[in-house]
Design an enzyme around this catalytic site. Sequence first.
Site, PDB file in Angstrom:
ATOM      1  N   LYS A  47     -13.265   5.022   2.876  1.00  0.00           N
ATOM      2  CA  LYS A  47     -12.930   6.116   1.997  1.00  0.00           C
ATOM      3  C   LYS A  47     -11.535   5.954   1.398  1.00  0.00           C
ATOM      4  CE  LYS A  47     -15.249   8.964   5.388  1.00  0.00           C
ATOM      5  NZ  LYS A  47     -14.939   9.831   6.552  1.00  0.00           N
ATOM      6  N   GLY A  48     -10.737   5.089   2.043  1.00  0.00           N
ATOM      7  CA  GLY A  48      -9.319   5.013   1.682  1.00  0.00           C
ATOM      8  C   GLY A  48      -9.052   4.685   0.224  1.00  0.00           C
ATOM      9  N   GLU A 103      -8.825  -1.884  -2.864  1.00  0.00           N
ATOM     10  CA  GLU A 103      -8.525  -1.372  -1.521  1.00  0.00           C
ATOM     11  C   GLU A 103      -7.210  -0.608  -1.515  1.00  0.00           C
ATOM     12  OE1 GLU A 103      -9.374  -0.555   1.218  1.00  0.00           O
ATOM     13  OE2 GLU A 103     -10.565  -1.985   2.351  1.00  0.00           O
ATOM     14  N   LYS A 135       0.741  -4.872   4.408  1.00  0.00           N
ATOM     15  CA  LYS A 135       1.727  -4.921   5.492  1.00  0.00           C
ATOM     16  C   LYS A 135       1.821  -6.369   5.960  1.00  0.00           C
ATOM     17  CE  LYS A 135       0.974  -0.424   7.739  1.00  0.00           C
ATOM     18  NZ  LYS A 135       0.336   0.175   8.940  1.00  0.00           N
ATOM     19  N   PHE A 156       3.103   3.410  10.547  1.00  0.00           N
ATOM     20  CA  PHE A 156       1.844   4.139  10.358  1.00  0.00           C
ATOM     21  C   PHE A 156       1.981   5.016   9.119  1.00  0.00           C
ATOM     22  CE2 PHE A 156      -2.209   4.977  12.373  1.00  0.00           C
ATOM     23  CZ  PHE A 156      -2.688   5.949  11.499  1.00  0.00           C
ATOM     24  N   VAL A 157       1.362   4.585   8.039  1.00  0.00           N
ATOM     25  CA  VAL A 157       1.501   5.324   6.781  1.00  0.00           C
ATOM     26  C   VAL A 157       0.230   6.094   6.460  1.00  0.00           C
ATOM     27  CG1 VAL A 157       3.261   3.837   5.765  1.00  0.00           C
ATOM     28  CG2 VAL A 157       0.843   3.286   5.426  1.00  0.00           C
ATOM     29  N   ASP A 163      -5.545   7.708   5.828  1.00  0.00           N
ATOM     30  CA  ASP A 163      -5.668   8.838   6.747  1.00  0.00           C
ATOM     31  C   ASP A 163      -5.109   8.538   8.129  1.00  0.00           C
ATOM     32  OD1 ASP A 163      -7.795   6.965   7.486  1.00  0.00           O
ATOM     33  OD2 ASP A 163      -8.577   8.581   8.754  1.00  0.00           O
TER      34      ASP A 163
END
Length: 183
Positions: A47-48, A103, A135, A156-157, A163
Site C-alpha cells: 500500500k505504501g 515504490e 536507505k 524508522f520513517v 506506515d
Amino acid sequence: MESADVANDLTEVLLTEQQIRDRIAAMCREIERDYEGRDLLLIGVLKGAVMVMADLARELKRDVEMDWMAVSSYGAGTQSSGVVRIVKDLDTDLAGRHVLIVEDIVDSGLTLSWLRSNLQSRGPASVEICALLRKPEAAKIEIDARYVGFEIPNAFVVGYGLDYAERYRNLRDVSVLAPHVYA
Ligand code: PRP
C-alpha cells in the site's frame, strides 16, 4: 495530516511536502525524457506506494497506464523478512511492455529484488524501478533503481504512504517515528 498534528509521535520531519513535490517533479522530467516515444506502464506496489504513484502519475506530462500489485513482506513489524508473497497480482499482461515499478522505499532491497525478477520473467520489454526513498545503510541486496528521490538515514520513517502498523500513511511529509511509539 501534517507532522504537527501528531508531533508527540515523531522526532523530526525528514522531508517536507514541498521537498517531496519538487523532487517528484524533477524525477518526472527524467522519466518523460527517458521514455519518449514509448508506451509506459507504471506498477504501484500497495500500500505504501499509493501516494507517490498518485503524485508521480499526475505530474507526468504524458499518458501512462497504471496497475497495482500487493505483496507482503513484513506485516506490522519493523524488519524485512525477505519472505515475499503475492497478495494481489497484476491485471495487465507484461509481454513487450515498458514497466516502471513505483515504490515508496527501498529498505533492505529484498522486496524489490524479488519483485523485479518476478516481473522480468513475464516477458516485458524493460523493467525499471522508481523509488521515492532509499536507505543505503539498510541494504541487504544492492538494487539498481533508475530513479531515486532521496537517500535517507536508517531511521524508522513514516508518512507519505509509509506506515507503522498501518498508521501515519496519511502524513503529508516524511518524518521519523519516536521510539516510544514502537518500543
Ligand atoms: C514496504 C515498502 C516496500 C518494502 C521495502 O512495504 O513499501 O515494499 O517495505 O522493504 P525492503 O526493501 O526491506 O524489502 P511493506 O511490506 O511495509 O508494505 P506496505 O507497502 O503495505 O506498507
